[in-house]
Design a protein around this motif. Structure first.
Motif, short mmCIF file in Angstrom:
data_model
loop_
_atom_site.label_atom_id
_atom_site.label_comp_id
_atom_site.label_asym_id
_atom_site.label_seq_id
_atom_site.Cartn_x
_atom_site.Cartn_y
_atom_site.Cartn_z
N TYR A 198 42.24 27.31 37.38
CA TYR A 198 41.42 28.62 37.76
C TYR A 198 42.42 30.02 37.28
O TYR A 198 41.83 31.13 36.97
N PHE B 195 43.62 30.29 34.32
CA PHE B 195 43.12 30.47 32.97
C PHE B 195 41.75 31.24 33.06
O PHE B 195 41.41 32.09 31.96
N GLU B 196 40.91 30.69 34.00
CA GLU B 196 39.77 31.29 34.06
C GLU B 196 39.73 32.71 34.61
O GLU B 196 39.10 33.89 34.08
N GLN C 182 42.51 34.69 34.00
CA GLN C 182 42.84 35.46 32.80
C GLN C 182 41.84 35.89 31.76
O GLN C 182 41.58 36.91 31.35
N SER C 183 40.89 34.67 31.61
CA SER C 183 39.50 35.16 30.91
C SER C 183 38.90 36.27 31.26
O SER C 183 38.10 37.03 30.81
N MET C 184 38.51 36.25 32.72
CA MET C 184 37.66 37.22 33.39
C MET C 184 38.42 38.48 33.28
O MET C 184 37.46 39.50 33.00
N CYS D 150 40.16 39.67 31.06
CA CYS D 150 40.18 40.30 29.55
C CYS D 150 38.58 40.51 29.56
O CYS D 150 38.54 41.82 28.71
N ALA D 151 37.71 39.89 30.10
CA ALA D 151 36.25 40.25 29.92
C ALA D 151 36.09 41.73 30.38
O ALA D 151 35.33 42.51 30.00
N LEU D 152 36.75 41.84 31.72
CA LEU D 152 36.34 43.17 32.53
C LEU D 152 36.98 44.41 31.59
O LEU D 152 36.52 45.20 31.88
N MET E 265 40.56 43.73 26.96
CA MET E 265 41.88 43.56 26.38
C MET E 265 41.88 42.12 25.91
O MET E 265 41.12 41.18 26.19
N VAL F 118 44.80 39.94 26.35
CA VAL F 118 45.75 38.83 27.19
C VAL F 118 45.63 39.40 28.22
O VAL F 118 46.33 40.42 28.57
N THR G 60 38.65 35.16 41.26
CA THR G 60 37.92 34.28 40.04
C THR G 60 36.70 33.48 40.97
O THR G 60 35.69 33.60 40.14
N ILE G 61 36.82 33.07 41.95
CA ILE G 61 35.61 32.76 42.61
C ILE G 61 34.61 33.87 42.85
O ILE G 61 33.36 33.72 42.82
N LEU H 182 34.10 36.48 41.14
CA LEU H 182 33.60 36.97 39.74
C LEU H 182 32.51 35.80 39.33
O LEU H 182 31.50 36.26 38.61
N SER H 183 32.83 34.71 39.72
CA SER H 183 32.11 33.46 39.44
C SER H 183 30.48 33.83 40.05
O SER H 183 29.65 33.60 39.33
#
Lengths: 467, 441
Positions: free
Chosen positions: B112, B114-115, B117-119, B121-123, B126, B128, B339-340, B342-343
């Motif tokens: 979670y 990792f997810e 961090q990915s989100m 970056c998407a927002l 950037m 990392v 994370t949840i 944004l999912s």
């Protein structure tokens, strides 16, 4: 535990929706000027609510927690997290409070802070606490800021160094650096305690203070604390107490009585709030009366610290009360000594004698090394424990021993659990003596096997979009 | 006294364990502690409470807090929390887990993060993201330190005066002790002035921290800012409301080097200020200077995709005083909330949250002006969910009336304005009621 391979992004399908929002009953408001609008696509997953629930439930099943099993984890007290604490923190009358509401609207919340302040002062012998710091290291930093502020307010501007023992937690020197202090290391003696003779020449008008953990990271009480306090105070410095190891002193002894001027507590260790996979924590900082005026100008977090964590810790303190607090310290120490004495014939015990809440082994007595086969290391023992359903201890810390393996059982584990752990530790020692390869390959029964950490660092894949 | 159900020791257990430990009594375990330091007499604590008493006590404390509809933001936003989030984050495998150092039994936490961090970056746009920080203001303070460590021989960091007040205070505290000079850039027209910035960009400036959406709720126009900052060989940091990043230009699009802010607006309860979750995301060049934990993807011995804590050579447990920061525990569980959230929301849900909040805020703005009790402060400046007005009367009386009617709104600011914030939790009827309370005064 079973292996589950998905990331939430891989469940995404265009047009799928996991939210439910009210209808828009407003006349349409102003549009943002084009120059201020986001242009790039927003790469978030599109998933339904059942997808989300199942995905995160599956993820949770690859995790170990205190509710799953025993954490014999030195340096981080992993005790049971009472469930009433969670209920209390979720109450809407607390969870719905805006942090900028004035005192007249938040009487209940302010009472929690007042009562916690009184309780922590009683437990530690400090005069008053600030609750702003959000974790242990954050508390250390805040405490060092208070230390510097004290010297600055007295116009004593030359105190730019802080003494840190070589056995200290890594956060101690790191916090000192963030606070603009130079770290001076003091060595430990063979018996694991601070070398007072080595300390003496370090003291002078450039010393802001000393950071100590007592009992220290070897689980040993610093028996010469009175002399150390007198020496450090004598040179005009202050004593900082790293509260990570407060658990064995609960109900038995108080840092404030030993001469410490500043300390932090880890509510997420000593006061039973859950670790949350690495936070949120709370690291309130207590000071002696002469440092009270140094606190107000120091603002280290946005509002009032981690109130939700403070609520949980307060519920725990109410359950302990004056009646049970002593048992926390005593049983934590009892369990540690019981394990130490039950295993010291098969794991090397570098320092004999009574320990406090934790102790450190220096590897196996017989690691099974032979021609062409390297012996089993502390890492191997730790990984093999995972196969038997226990979390691994803290390993390779403190840095004083090459094969350090640090065990802290806490007071909330039963004799049966501890006996099962001892049995497994002995079994692993026996496996190592016969065939260390079993250990080199461990863990064998977890959802994944040992990862390639070198590849992870050399070619970093840090987000889904990189893969 | 109430019993304590958290300790499993029976008297027989204690006796057997003492014997193995080689001592006679529990007190003997403390023989190494000088007698004068052993606490004598009882502790000044209340008697132990039973669980039922604890529940009743907290319920009485809870009742002493006001229950108001929140129409104030200023860094803590009353967005809606979907019921799935507390349900999942209370799973004990997440809640009671330690930091995921033992990756073989922590893949849930590591995945979670990792997810997350990915989100982030998407927002932010950037490259990392780290695994989280304490809160927005401390993330900004860490960014301040990073600016200094990423540039050579520079020691000044500039902050916009339009940053939220608590962000400025925390960064100033960290800077004072870290030995960094802070300069403030004016925001005379309600947003950070490029001209003032250019004048302040002396040789010693290591970085500049700018608000994406500022303390007045205004969405700032940073056209030309990155060029000016980079020409001075300094770093540009954007302090953002991550919820708003679904619709406003991202730090990446503005050309920033570091994005920080507070993830609280992504579904976290107000909870009197914490726990929240700070975030930091940076351009790839600065990855190894970033503070905090980072999760990376790799493979295990069977070649399966797995996740581990990585780039740990930056951290305190390896580098001690040479670490990029002292941070150890972060706000992992709150990163799971985000994370949840944004999912569930996805790109469309987050845009809709902004649309509802912004439309509600603009409606409230117009209705408040119609009461004749306020002057506009920054007419024609674009805003989303938050704005300020200048009250014509002393705001204390208005606030009191609002409180009595069940609203927390019109909080006064340092500048003598009052601030309002609307989220998707507030419908038109509620806003009409709030306006009528003000009108009647």
């Amino acid at each position: 535990m079973k292996y589950y391979d998905k990331l939430v992004f891989e469940l995404s399908k265009e047009g799928r929706c996991g939210f439910s929002l009210p209808l828009n009953s407003f006349p349409s408001g102003a549009e943002l000027p084009a120059a201020l609008r986001r242009e790039s696509a927003l790469e978030l997953p599109e998933v339904s609510e059942p997808d989300v629930v199942r995905h995160y439930t599956n993820l949770s099943q690859m995790n170990f927690g205190v509710d799953t099993g025993f954490y014999p984890l030195g340096s981080c007290t992993m005790k049971y997290n009472p469930k009433i604490n969670e209920e209390v923190a979720a109450l809407q009358g607390f969870a719905g409070l805006h942090p900028l509401m004035h005192a007249g609207l938040t009487k209940g919340a302010l009472r929690v802070y007042q009562e916690m302040n009184k309780a922590l002062a009683a437990i530690t012998g400090m005069y008053t606490f600030t609750f702003d710091p959000c974790a242990g290291a954050h508390g250390e930093l805040t405490g060092l800021m208070i230390m510097r502020q004290y010297h600055m307010m007295r116009g004593d501007l030359g105190r730019t160094k802080v003494i840190v023992p070589d056995s200290a937690h890594g956060t101690n020197p790191a916090s000192a650096a963030v606070c603009g202090l130079e770290v001076v290391e003091v060595k430990s003696l063979e018996n694991g305690r601070i070398d007072v003779e080595a300390l003496k020449p370090l003291l002078g008008p450039d010393i802001a203070g000393i950071m100590m953990t007592n009992p220290n990271t070897l689980g040993l009480f610093e028996t010469q604390i009175e002399e150390i306090a007198s020496l450090v105070h004598g040179c005009g410095g202050l004593l900082y107490y790293d509260g990570a190891n407060m658990n064995p002193l609960m109900g038995v002894a108080r840092p404030g009585d030993m001469g410490f001027d500043i300390m932090h507590l880890n509510l997420h260790k000593t006061f039973s709030t859950p670790h949350g996979g690495g936070g949120p924590g709370s690291g309130p900082v207590g000071v002696a009366k002469h440092l009270e005026d140094c606190i107000p100008d120091i603002r280290v977090s946005g509002f009032h610290g981690n109130f939700g964590v403070i609520l949980r810790a307060y519920a725990y303190i109410l359950a302990l009360g004056r009646d049970h607090i002593r048992k926390v310290g005593q049983y934590a120490v009892l369990s540690a000594n019981y394990i130490k004495e039950s295993l010291k014939d098969v794991y090397k015990l570098p320092i004999e004698g009574v320990c406090k809440h934790e102790f450190v082994f220096d590897g196996l007595v017989n690691d099974g090394a032979r021609e062409g086969v390297p012996g089993a290391t502390t890492l191997d023992v730790a990984k093999r424990l995972l196969d038997y359903g226990f979390h691994a201890p803290t390993i390779y810390f403190p840095l004083l021993f090459h094969q350090a393996l640090m065990i802290e059982p806490t007071e909330t584990e039963s004799k049966e659990t501890i006996d099962a752990f001892i049995e497994v530790m002995r079994k692993i020692a026996a496996e190592a003596a016969v065939d260390p390869e079993i250990l080199h390959g461990a863990p064998h029964c977890t959802p994944i096997s040992r990862p390639d950490e070198t590849a992870a660092a050399r070619n970093p894949i840090l987000k889904y979009q990189d893969a | 006294m109430a019993s304590l159900p958290y300790l499993p020791h029976t008297d027989a257990d204690v006796r057997a364990m003492l014997e193995k430990a080689g001592v006679k009594t529990l007190e003997d375990l403390y023989a190494d502690v000088p007698a004068k330091f052993l606490k004598k007499g009882p502790y000044a604590l209340p008697p132990a409470m039973s669980e039922q008493e604890i529940r009743e006590w907290f319920s009485s404390l809870e009742a002493q807090n006001a229950r108001l509809k929140v129409f104030v933001g200023q860094g803590a936003y009353d967005h809606y929390t979907p019921s799935v989030i507390p349900y999942l984050t209370q799973r004990s495998e997440f809640l009671t887990a330690y930091t995921p150092y033992q990756c073989e039994i922590s893949q849930g936490t590591l995945r979670y993060i990792f997810e997350y961090q990915s989100m982030m970056c998407a927002l932010t746009g950037m490259d990392v993201s780290n695994a989280s920080m304490y809160d927005g203001p401390t993330a900004a303070a860490e960014a301040m330190k990073m600016c200094v460590s990423c540039t050579r021989k520079k020691n000044t960091v500039l902050l916009s005066r339009a940053l939220l007040p608590h962000v400025i205070k925390v960064v100033e505290t960290y800077a004072k002790f870290h030995g960094v000079t802070i300069g403030l850039i004016d925001a005379p027209e309600g947003e950070t002035s490029l001209k003032a910035l250019q004048e302040a960009l002396t040789e010693d400036v290591a970085g500049v921290i700018l608000p994406s959406v500022n303390r007045y709720g205004i969405v700032e126009d940073h056209t030309g800012f990155a060029d000016a900052v980079h020409a001075a060989k300094a770093l540009m940091v954007e302090y953002c409301d991550p919820s708003a990043l679904a619709v406003v230009k991202t730090p990446g699009e503005w050309g920033a080097d570091i994005a920080v802010g507070d993830g609280q607006s992504l579904g976290l309860p107000l909870c009197y200020g914490g726990p929240y979750v700070g975030f930091m995301a940076v351009k790839k060049d600065y990855m190894r200077k970033m503070p905090g934990r980072i999760v990376g993807q790799t493979t295990d011995k069977e070649g399966r995709r797995v996740f581990v804590l990585t780039l740990q050579a930056r951290e305190q447990h390896i580098k001690r005083e040479k670490a990029t920061s002292n941070i150890c525990s972060n706000e992992s569980l709150m990163a799971l909330w985000v994370t949840i959230y944004l999912s569930l929301m996805g790109p469309e849900g987050l845009r809709e949250v902004n649309r509802l909040s912004s439309d509600g805020a603009h409606y409230l703005y117009c209705e408040l002006l119609k009461t004749g009790k306020f002057d506009e402060v920054f007419p024609s400046k674009p805003f989303l969910k938050e704005f300020v007005l200048k009250p014509k009367e002393f705001p204390g009386l208005m606030q009191k009336r609002l409180e009595e009617a069940g609203f927390f709104a019109a909080l006064d600011t340092e500048e003598g304005y009052v601030t309002f914030c609307v989220t998707e939790k507030h419908g038109k009827a509620e806003i009409d009621r709030l306006v009528s309370v003000i009108k009647e005064g």
